[in-house]
Design a protein around this motif. Structure first.
Motif, PDB file in Angstrom:
ATOM      1  N   ALA A  37       0.822  -1.207   0.000  1.00 37.99           N
ATOM      2  CA  ALA A  37       0.000   0.000   0.000  1.00 37.99           C
ATOM      3  C   ALA A  37       0.863   1.267   0.000  1.00 37.99           C
ATOM      4  O   ALA A  37       0.570   2.237  -0.700  1.00 37.99           O
ATOM      5  CB  ALA A  37      -0.930  -0.010   1.217  1.00 37.99           C
ATOM      6  N   ALA A  38       1.932   1.232   0.772  1.00 35.27           N
ATOM      7  CA  ALA A  38       2.824   2.396   0.824  1.00 35.27           C
ATOM      8  C   ALA A  38       3.488   2.641  -0.534  1.00 35.27           C
ATOM      9  O   ALA A  38       3.586   3.775  -1.008  1.00 35.27           O
ATOM     10  CB  ALA A  38       3.881   2.186   1.907  1.00 35.27           C
ATOM     11  N   GLN A  44       1.805   6.745  -6.962  1.00 37.27           N
ATOM     12  CA  GLN A  44       0.714   7.628  -7.375  1.00 37.27           C
ATOM     13  C   GLN A  44       1.120   9.097  -7.214  1.00 37.27           C
ATOM     14  O   GLN A  44       0.861   9.930  -8.098  1.00 37.27           O
ATOM     15  CB  GLN A  44      -0.541   7.330  -6.559  1.00 37.27           C
ATOM     16  N   ILE A  45       1.746   9.408  -6.091  1.00 40.80           N
ATOM     17  CA  ILE A  45       2.210  10.785  -5.875  1.00 40.80           C
ATOM     18  C   ILE A  45       3.237  11.174  -6.944  1.00 40.80           C
ATOM     19  O   ILE A  45       3.221  12.282  -7.492  1.00 40.80           O
ATOM     20  CB  ILE A  45       2.812  10.934  -4.466  1.00 40.80           C
ATOM     21  N   SER A  46       4.146  10.247  -7.245  1.00 42.57           N
ATOM     22  CA  SER A  46       5.160  10.500  -8.267  1.00 42.57           C
ATOM     23  C   SER A  46       4.525  10.794  -9.616  1.00 42.57           C
ATOM     24  O   SER A  46       4.932  11.723 -10.322  1.00 42.57           O
ATOM     25  CB  SER A  46       6.092   9.288  -8.367  1.00 42.57           C
ATOM     26  N   ALA A  47       3.507   9.994  -9.977  1.00 41.00           N
ATOM     27  CA  ALA A  47       2.832  10.206 -11.262  1.00 41.00           C
ATOM     28  C   ALA A  47       2.060  11.519 -11.276  1.00 41.00           C
ATOM     29  O   ALA A  47       2.096  12.269 -12.253  1.00 41.00           O
ATOM     30  CB  ALA A  47       1.894   9.030 -11.548  1.00 41.00           C
ATOM     31  N   ARG A  52      10.605  13.530 -11.927  1.00 38.43           N
ATOM     32  CA  ARG A  52      11.706  12.983 -12.712  1.00 38.43           C
ATOM     33  C   ARG A  52      12.993  13.129 -11.907  1.00 38.43           C
ATOM     34  O   ARG A  52      13.293  14.219 -11.406  1.00 38.43           O
ATOM     35  CB  ARG A  52      11.853  13.714 -14.057  1.00 38.43           C
ATOM     36  N   ARG A  53      13.766  12.055 -11.801  1.00 36.58           N
ATOM     37  CA  ARG A  53      15.027  12.112 -11.074  1.00 36.58           C
ATOM     38  C   ARG A  53      16.032  12.985 -11.824  1.00 36.58           C
ATOM     39  O   ARG A  53      16.128  12.932 -13.052  1.00 36.58           O
ATOM     40  CB  ARG A  53      15.628  10.711 -10.916  1.00 36.58           C
ATOM     41  N   LEU A  54      16.790  13.800 -11.067  1.00 41.20           N
ATOM     42  CA  LEU A  54      17.856  14.590 -11.675  1.00 41.20           C
ATOM     43  C   LEU A  54      19.067  13.734 -11.975  1.00 41.20           C
ATOM     44  O   LEU A  54      19.835  14.017 -12.895  1.00 41.20           O
ATOM     45  CB  LEU A  54      18.246  15.746 -10.748  1.00 41.20           C
ATOM     46  N   THR A  55      19.272  12.681 -11.195  1.00 38.37           N
ATOM     47  CA  THR A  55      20.376  11.740 -11.433  1.00 38.37           C
ATOM     48  C   THR A  55      19.792  10.344 -11.522  1.00 38.37           C
ATOM     49  O   THR A  55      18.767  10.044 -10.902  1.00 38.37           O
ATOM     50  CB  THR A  55      21.405  11.792 -10.289  1.00 38.37           C
ATOM     51  N   PRO A  56      20.424   9.455 -12.291  1.00 37.42           N
ATOM     52  CA  PRO A  56      19.865   8.110 -12.452  1.00 37.42           C
ATOM     53  C   PRO A  56      19.967   7.285 -11.179  1.00 37.42           C
ATOM     54  O   PRO A  56      20.840   7.501 -10.340  1.00 37.42           O
ATOM     55  CB  PRO A  56      20.736   7.503 -13.566  1.00 37.42           C
ATOM     56  N   THR A  57      19.073   6.323 -11.037  1.00 42.85           N
ATOM     57  CA  THR A  57      19.136   5.389  -9.922  1.00 42.85           C
ATOM     58  C   THR A  57      20.392   4.529 -10.041  1.00 42.85           C
ATOM     59  O   THR A  57      20.758   4.098 -11.125  1.00 42.85           O
ATOM     60  CB  THR A  57      17.894   4.478  -9.935  1.00 42.85           C
TER      61      THR A  57
END
Length: 377
Positions: A37-38, A44-47, A52-57
């Motif tokens: 659930a978390a 959902q919040i991200s969408a 968008r990340r400034l640096t890659p994972t």
């Protein structure tokens, strides 16, 4: 691991695994339904916010070789539409503190540090002893690093700044053997790249490694004469990278000790190689030398341990306790596993840095890097 005696207990270590630096903690227990659930809520919040990340994972797997495609610094450079001046390159991308454009610095990469997210960068400058020596018997790891080094150099230096003289004496077939010919074929339209192996192959335009060696000697002598004629001379032409992937001395007989009046002596060619290591980098000739172990280096140098000082940049795969002490100044290399190495810069007082060498570049990957470079002006 022996300290983790119950579920959820963790050990955190920010000192590269030093035994006395473990911090013990306990994670909170969250059941599977609550975790799911978390995660759904976070996604959902991200969408909703179009995050968008400034640096890659960064995904770190310490048991696998590093991948050059995960080098964030190189990926940024790949998008650059043109080769930059030395000053622009450092200001916009590298941010090296010790960067003097008059020394014509050339930057490249060898692998990924065990400090997550950091790449191992080697910088070659026109200074005394600015050469790279790699010791180790694993050809896949050695040629993985050489692949990163070569591709990195053509990204940071323009075709009128560098040239490559490669003597590739690899014993292994397959991906290792194809690295240098593929690199030459892909980048020769833009860069000067001369390739030699143990046996010549006229169809593939590969000469004997000895011919590459003689070309380097001739260029070194030419630049030496220029310096002797004018001690203030600085314009020697392109930075020349002499990659001598030798392994053991039996691959090029002229570097083996010769019989003197009383005992074995350093061969004339070995003396010349050490002279190039000592003086060449000031003249823009950088030696990248691979040998299988410390004993081989001592054979090459006639037992003169001071010859190591000609190599400020050093990479060690797994070595014996004594060899690690002699080469790195500490015994850390004796504990290395496969896919691990240490990098040291003798001109910098910092300790050796543990890292994962790059995996061997497959031909299609080298072609892809070359295709991106063709777009540059």
């Amino acid at each position: 691991v022996e300290l983790l005696d119950r579920a959820g207990k963790i050990a955190y270590n920010d000192r590269l695994g030093e035994k006395n630096c473990n911090q013990i903690g306990q994670v909170a227990f969250i059941d599977a339904a609550a975790r799911s659930a978390a995660m759904e809520a976070i996604l959902q919040i991200s969408a909703d916010q179009e995050f968008r990340r400034l640096t890659p994972t960064v995904v770190f797997n310490g048991l696998q070789p590093a991948q050059l495609k995960h080098n964030h610094e190189l990926r940024q450079l790949l998008d650059c539409p043109q080769w930059l001046s030395s000053k622009e390159l450092n200001q916009l991308y590298l941010q090296e503190k010790d960067w003097i454009p008059l020394e014509k610095p050339c930057a490249t990469w060898l692998g990924e540090s065990m400090r997550i997210g950091r790449q191992i960068r080697a910088v070659f400058r026109r200074r005394p002893r600015n050469n790279l020596l790699m010791l180790g018997s694993s050809e896949p790891e050695i040629f993985g690093m050489l692949g990163g080094l070569l591709v990195g150099l053509v990204q940071t230096c323009s075709p009128n700044e560098i040239a490559f003289y490669i003597a590739d004496l690899a014993l292994t077939d397959g991906e290792v053997a194809e690295l240098s010919p593929t690199f030459r074929d892909c980048f020769a339209p833009q860069f000067k790249i001369y390739l030699g192996k143990r046996f010549a192959d006229r169809d593939r335009k590969i000469v004997r490694a000895d011919e590459i060696w003689q070309q380097v000697v001739a260029e070194f002598d030419r630049r030496q004469a220029m310096r002797q004629a004018n001690k203030d001379e600085m314009d020697f032409g392109q930075s020349l990278f002499f990659v001598l992937a030798l392994g053991n001395l039996s691959q090029m007989d002229q570097f083996r000790p010769v019989m003197g009046r009383l005992s074995e002596e350093v061969s004339p060619d070995a003396k010349k190689l050490l002279e190039i290591a000592s003086r060449g980098s000031e003249l823009g000739i950088h030696l990248v030398l691979w040998l299988s172990d410390s004993k081989t280096f001592q054979q090459l140098a006639g037992g003169n341990r001071a010859a190591l000082t000609h190599f400020d940049l050093r990479v060690a795969l797994k070595l014996s306790d004594r060899d690690s002490q002699d080469f790195l100044g500490e015994s850390v290399a004796k504990h290395l596993r496969e896919t691990q190495a240490y990098f040291a810069n003798a001109s910098v007082p910092d300790a050796s840095e543990k890292f994962r060498p790059y995996a061997i570049l497959l031909p299609e990957m080298i072609h892809a890097y070359a295709g991106l470079l063709e777009q540059r002006s």
